[in-house]
Design a protein around this motif. Structure first.
Motif, PDB file in Angstrom:
ATOM      1  N   ILE A  90       5.292   8.929   3.360  1.00  0.00           N
ATOM      2  CA  ILE A  90       4.454   7.876   3.946  1.00  0.00           C
ATOM      3  C   ILE A  90       5.129   7.371   5.214  1.00  0.00           C
ATOM      4  O   ILE A  90       6.334   7.097   5.217  1.00  0.00           O
ATOM      5  CB  ILE A  90       4.275   6.677   2.987  1.00  0.00           C
ATOM      6  N   LEU A 135       1.354  10.834   4.946  1.00  0.00           N
ATOM      7  CA  LEU A 135       0.230   9.921   5.124  1.00  0.00           C
ATOM      8  C   LEU A 135       0.681   8.807   6.055  1.00  0.00           C
ATOM      9  O   LEU A 135       1.701   8.162   5.809  1.00  0.00           O
ATOM     10  CB  LEU A 135      -0.200   9.353   3.776  1.00  0.00           C
ATOM     11  N   SER A 154       0.830  -1.209   0.000  1.00  0.00           N
ATOM     12  CA  SER A 154       0.000   0.000   0.000  1.00  0.00           C
ATOM     13  C   SER A 154       0.862   1.256   0.000  1.00  0.00           C
ATOM     14  O   SER A 154       0.556   2.235  -0.694  1.00  0.00           O
ATOM     15  CB  SER A 154      -0.922   0.007   1.219  1.00  0.00           C
ATOM     16  N   LEU A 168       0.945   4.360  -2.707  1.00  0.00           N
ATOM     17  CA  LEU A 168       0.536   5.697  -2.274  1.00  0.00           C
ATOM     18  C   LEU A 168       1.644   6.746  -2.330  1.00  0.00           C
ATOM     19  O   LEU A 168       1.359   7.934  -2.468  1.00  0.00           O
ATOM     20  CB  LEU A 168      -0.014   5.624  -0.844  1.00  0.00           C
ATOM     21  N   THR A 169       2.896   6.332  -2.212  1.00  0.00           N
ATOM     22  CA  THR A 169       3.969   7.321  -2.151  1.00  0.00           C
ATOM     23  C   THR A 169       4.143   8.048  -3.486  1.00  0.00           C
ATOM     24  O   THR A 169       4.082   7.437  -4.557  1.00  0.00           O
ATOM     25  CB  THR A 169       5.307   6.677  -1.741  1.00  0.00           C
ATOM     26  N   LYS A 170       4.357   9.343  -3.396  1.00  0.00           N
ATOM     27  CA  LYS A 170       4.646  10.142  -4.584  1.00  0.00           C
ATOM     28  C   LYS A 170       6.138  10.451  -4.692  1.00  0.00           C
ATOM     29  O   LYS A 170       6.633  10.773  -5.766  1.00  0.00           O
ATOM     30  CB  LYS A 170       3.843  11.441  -4.546  1.00  0.00           C
TER      31      LYS A 170
END
Length: 209
Positions: A169, A192, A97, A101-103
């Motif tokens: 993250i 996040l 996950s 999710l990481t940019k």
């Protein structure tokens, strides 16, 4: 449905509270091994033996939730082999996950030494996190401090350094660290913070249906 929850301390209580809120229709039993806590600096063999002993009161449950990343990553395979008729669902660091999710392709993973060095975590990183930078701050004292009510005294300097270097993250790879979630959110508002309780609840619901 009767759900057993195993952990070594505060993490199990926090998980039980969240699962009861998400799935109030079930009954819950907890088994907390405070005597041998924390597991995070023990060998895989010790973790397997201690986890096996600690879950004995839960074997009559429909599902046993291993609410301990250290026990999941080191012992759940052995438990499934020994008790093939028992449904085990385990907490483990949300590597897949986090990668989705990481940019910034930079992640901070908060986990015990035993989790960090487990074959299971190495496999997750190898499968999903190639090319991702993962920082693993030293958290060796955290679980014990949280169990002792010293959560606010935990130093987050290494986490701050990781975030300053680009991490977006933060993985809570130990259920004890749920106690730090609000503090981390406040101190690192642009990160996040992820942990798998909602995913665990979904797996329980899928099993129940």
């Amino acid at each position: 449905m009767k759900i057993g929850i195993f952990d070594t301390g505060t993490g199990g209580k926090l998980v039980a509270k969240r699962l009861k809120k998400l799935l109030p229709q079930h009954s819950y039993i907890t088994a907390i091994d405070r005597e041998h806590a924390p597991y995070g600096n023990r060998s895989p063999e010790e973790i397997i033996t201690l986890t096996d002993a600690a879950i004995q009161p839960l074997l009559s449950c429909d599902i046993i939730v291993i609410a301990c990343n250290t026990a999941t990553t080191n012992a759940i395979g052995s438990l499934r082999q020994r008790y093939p008729d028992v449904c085990f669902i385990g907490f483990e660091p949300m590597i897949k996950s986090a990668v989705i999710l990481t940019k910034s392709h930079h992640i901070t993973m908060l986990a015990t030494n035993a989790t960090k060095h487990s074959q299971r975590l190495r496999a997750l990183i190898s499968e999903y996190a190639a090319g991702i930078h993962i920082d693993t701050p030293d958290t060796r004292t955290w679980a014990r401090m949280i169990d002792q009510g010293l959560t606010d005294d935990i130093a987050l300097g290494e986490v701050a350094t990781s975030v300053a270097h680009g991490s977006d993250i933060i993985i809570l790879g130990c259920t004890h660290y749920l106690a730090l979630e609000k503090r981390l959110s406040h101190q690192f508002p642009h990160c996040l913070i992820i942990e798998p309780t909602v995913n665990i609840a979904k797996r329980i619901s899928d099993f129940a249906n």
